[in-house]
Design a protein around this motif. Structure first.
Motif, short mmCIF file in Angstrom:
data_model
loop_
_atom_site.label_atom_id
_atom_site.label_comp_id
_atom_site.label_asym_id
_atom_site.label_seq_id
_atom_site.Cartn_x
_atom_site.Cartn_y
_atom_site.Cartn_z
N ARG A 47 -5.29 -1.49 5.07
CA ARG A 47 -4.70 -2.44 4.65
C ARG A 47 -5.83 -3.58 4.45
O ARG A 47 -5.72 -4.41 3.63
CB ARG A 47 -3.57 -3.46 5.14
CG ARG A 47 -2.35 -2.53 5.62
CD ARG A 47 -1.35 -3.82 5.06
NE ARG A 47 -1.00 -4.25 5.83
CZ ARG A 47 -0.45 -4.45 6.96
NH1 ARG A 47 0.39 -3.72 7.38
NH2 ARG A 47 0.20 -5.62 7.78
N ILE A 51 0.69 -1.07 0.15
CA ILE A 51 0.07 0.36 -0.19
C ILE A 51 0.93 1.04 0.17
O ILE A 51 0.50 1.91 -0.64
CB ILE A 51 -1.46 0.05 1.17
CG1 ILE A 51 -0.30 0.61 2.48
CG2 ILE A 51 -1.97 -1.52 1.02
CD1 ILE A 51 -1.00 0.48 3.80
N ASP A 52 2.89 1.33 0.38
CA ASP A 52 3.10 2.10 0.90
C ASP A 52 3.55 2.61 -0.90
O ASP A 52 3.83 3.93 -1.31
CB ASP A 52 4.30 1.80 1.53
CG ASP A 52 3.83 2.29 2.40
OD1 ASP A 52 2.67 2.38 3.01
OD2 ASP A 52 5.48 1.57 3.40
N HIS A 81 -4.71 0.44 10.33
CA HIS A 81 -4.68 -1.27 9.14
C HIS A 81 -5.91 -1.21 9.22
O HIS A 81 -6.56 -1.91 7.53
CB HIS A 81 -4.38 -2.46 10.48
CG HIS A 81 -3.17 -2.76 10.57
ND1 HIS A 81 -2.58 -2.13 11.75
CD2 HIS A 81 -1.88 -2.83 10.13
CE1 HIS A 81 -0.92 -2.32 11.75
NE2 HIS A 81 -0.99 -2.62 11.06
N MET A 110 -0.65 5.43 6.97
CA MET A 110 0.27 4.36 6.73
C MET A 110 1.75 4.95 5.67
O MET A 110 1.30 6.29 5.12
CB MET A 110 -0.26 3.24 6.66
CG MET A 110 -0.32 2.74 7.68
SD MET A 110 -0.38 0.99 7.37
CE MET A 110 -1.20 0.56 8.79
N GLY A 111 2.49 4.99 6.02
CA GLY A 111 3.68 5.24 4.85
C GLY A 111 5.27 5.38 5.83
O GLY A 111 5.24 6.48 6.19
O1 F6P Z 1 5.00 -1.70 4.51
C1 F6P Z 1 3.65 -1.35 4.66
C2 F6P Z 1 3.02 -0.85 6.38
O2 F6P Z 1 1.31 -1.08 5.45
C3 F6P Z 1 3.21 0.62 6.21
O3 F6P Z 1 3.43 1.39 6.25
C4 F6P Z 1 3.53 0.27 8.09
O4 F6P Z 1 3.93 0.89 9.16
C5 F6P Z 1 3.61 -1.20 8.34
O5 F6P Z 1 3.74 -2.21 7.28
C6 F6P Z 1 2.84 -1.69 9.28
O6 F6P Z 1 2.62 -3.40 8.68
P1 F6P Z 1 2.77 -3.94 10.76
O7 F6P Z 1 1.90 -3.30 11.84
O8 F6P Z 1 1.95 -5.27 9.31
O9 F6P Z 1 4.02 -5.16 11.17
#
Ligand code: F6P
Length: 352
Positions: A277, A134-135, A274, A177-178
């Motif tokens: 996502r 998604i980033d 999330h 996110m990012g």
């Molecule tokens: O890499 C994508 C991403 O959505 C980032 O923007 C975010 O920091 C990270 O994943 C969070 O991932 P998780 O919580 O699954 O470790």
């Protein structure tokens, strides 16, 4: 008659909408065009290490003949994010060999693809990568699977927040996110009508944000504002401290605006987390998923390896995986046309 090729497929790293649509495309094309057998590897390299395999057939997830994979978020194969995978390289390579696979297609972000391509070199696998995140920070490709859906999810959230912010004359700070790149914040911020967009790639000043909000109020009688903050932004230019606060950057920016504003401001924070996502993949993500999956299978058929499929000017182009990994994560160019567009629309995007 030749024995059919045994093709493995896995998803690795954080999930995103559109992964199942890629799996569907790969299974359909490999089965219909090449008559190969396709096997899903559960939980990425963990499945290889544990020698686990799931036969995937056309329409194997039928419900009255409906194939839900095209529209389902997440990944039916499961995925893992993090851990020291290369420390287990020997087990993973032995697992791959035991599964008797002829080739592997992996759907992952830059981190996963880097590790898998290293394993592929060491294990002498025929390997093709498909970018997802998604980033949208995988280099060379203009789009990765999942990005468009997340942009739409954030845009929808900004629309909703705008009306409640306007009703209460509030400043709404929205953290998106990012981790390393601001593509999500920039695209969704413009599409969702944000007044301020803060990105990891562009330094900003809290003083300038407050001046911008004051101008909105004094010059345009806008008594509310939407401030989009990428989670990966750094502390402001005027702050002597370079450490990121534990409360998260959205909360931090909200408190800084509260302290620095010349007017009393009522600030609220939404961390979308999330939610970004999840969801049903957009038509564009499904289309990219289909095109990437189809080309990845054709690359395997052509005997190619260590290539990644990328999206360039509306077409799928295969490039060597090292080229992509060397330049990733790829952030927003501070002078990009999209940053200039945001500024032209009166959005504060940090220091010029
Ligand atoms: O890499 C994508 C991403 O959505 C980032 O923007 C975010 O920091 C990270 O994943 C969070 O991932 P998780 O919580 O699954 O470790």
């Amino acid at each position: 008659m030749n024995t059919p090729k045994r093709l493995g497929i896995l998803t690795s790293g954080g999930d995103c909408p559109g992964l199942n649509a890629v799996i569907r495309a790969v299974v359909s094309h490999a089965t219909l065009t090449y008559n190969w057998e396709v096997f899903g590897i559960p939980y990425a390299t963990q499945g290889l290490r544990e020698r686990q395999i799931i036969p995937l057939r056309m329409h194997s997830f039928d419900l009255r003949g409906i194939d839900p994979l095209v529209s389902m978020g997440g990944t039916i194969l499961g995925t893992v994010n993090g851990g020291n995978t290369l420390a287990q390289a020997e087990d993973i390579i032995a697992g791959y060999r035991a599964l008797n696979l002829d080739a592997l297609i992996a759907i992952g972000g830059d981190g996963s693809l880097r590790i898998l391509s290293e394993l592929a070199m060491r294990g002498n696998w025929q390997f093709i990568g498909i970018p997802k995140t998604i980033d949208n920070d995988v280099a060379v490709t203009e789009r990765s699977v999942g990005f468009d859906t997340a942009v739409n999810t954030i845009t929808d959230a900004l629309n909703r927040l705008t009306f409640t912010a306007a009703s209460h004359d509030r400043v709404m700070v929205v953290e998106v996110m990012g981790r390393d790149a601001g593509h999500l914040a920039l695209h969704a911020g413009i599409a969702g009508g944000a007044d301020v967009i803060l990105l990891p790639e562009i330094p900003y000043s809290v003083q300038e944000i407050c001046e911008h909000l004051a101008e909105l109020r004094d010059r345009w009688q806008r008594r509310f504002a939407i401030v989009v903050v990428a989670e990966g932004i750094h502390p402001p230019a005027e702050s002597p401290c370079r450490e990121k606060p534990a409360c998260g950057m959205g909360q931090f920016i909200a408190s800084q605006i509260g302290e620095c504003s010349p007017y009393p401001v009522d600030v609220r924070v939404s961390v979308l987390g999330h939610i970004q996502r999840g969801g049903i993949p957009t038509a564009l993500d499904r289309l990219i998923a289909a095109a990437f999956g189809k080309t990845a299978v054709d690359l395997v058929a052509a005997g190619k390896s260590n290539q990644i499929v990328t999206w360039q000017c509306g077409e799928v182009v295969a490039v060597p995986i090292e080229q992509v990994c060397e330049q990733s994560p790829h952030g927003v160019e501070p002078d990009s046309p999209l940053v200039q567009t945001a500024r032209a629309l009166g959005i504060y995007v940090g220091k010029k």
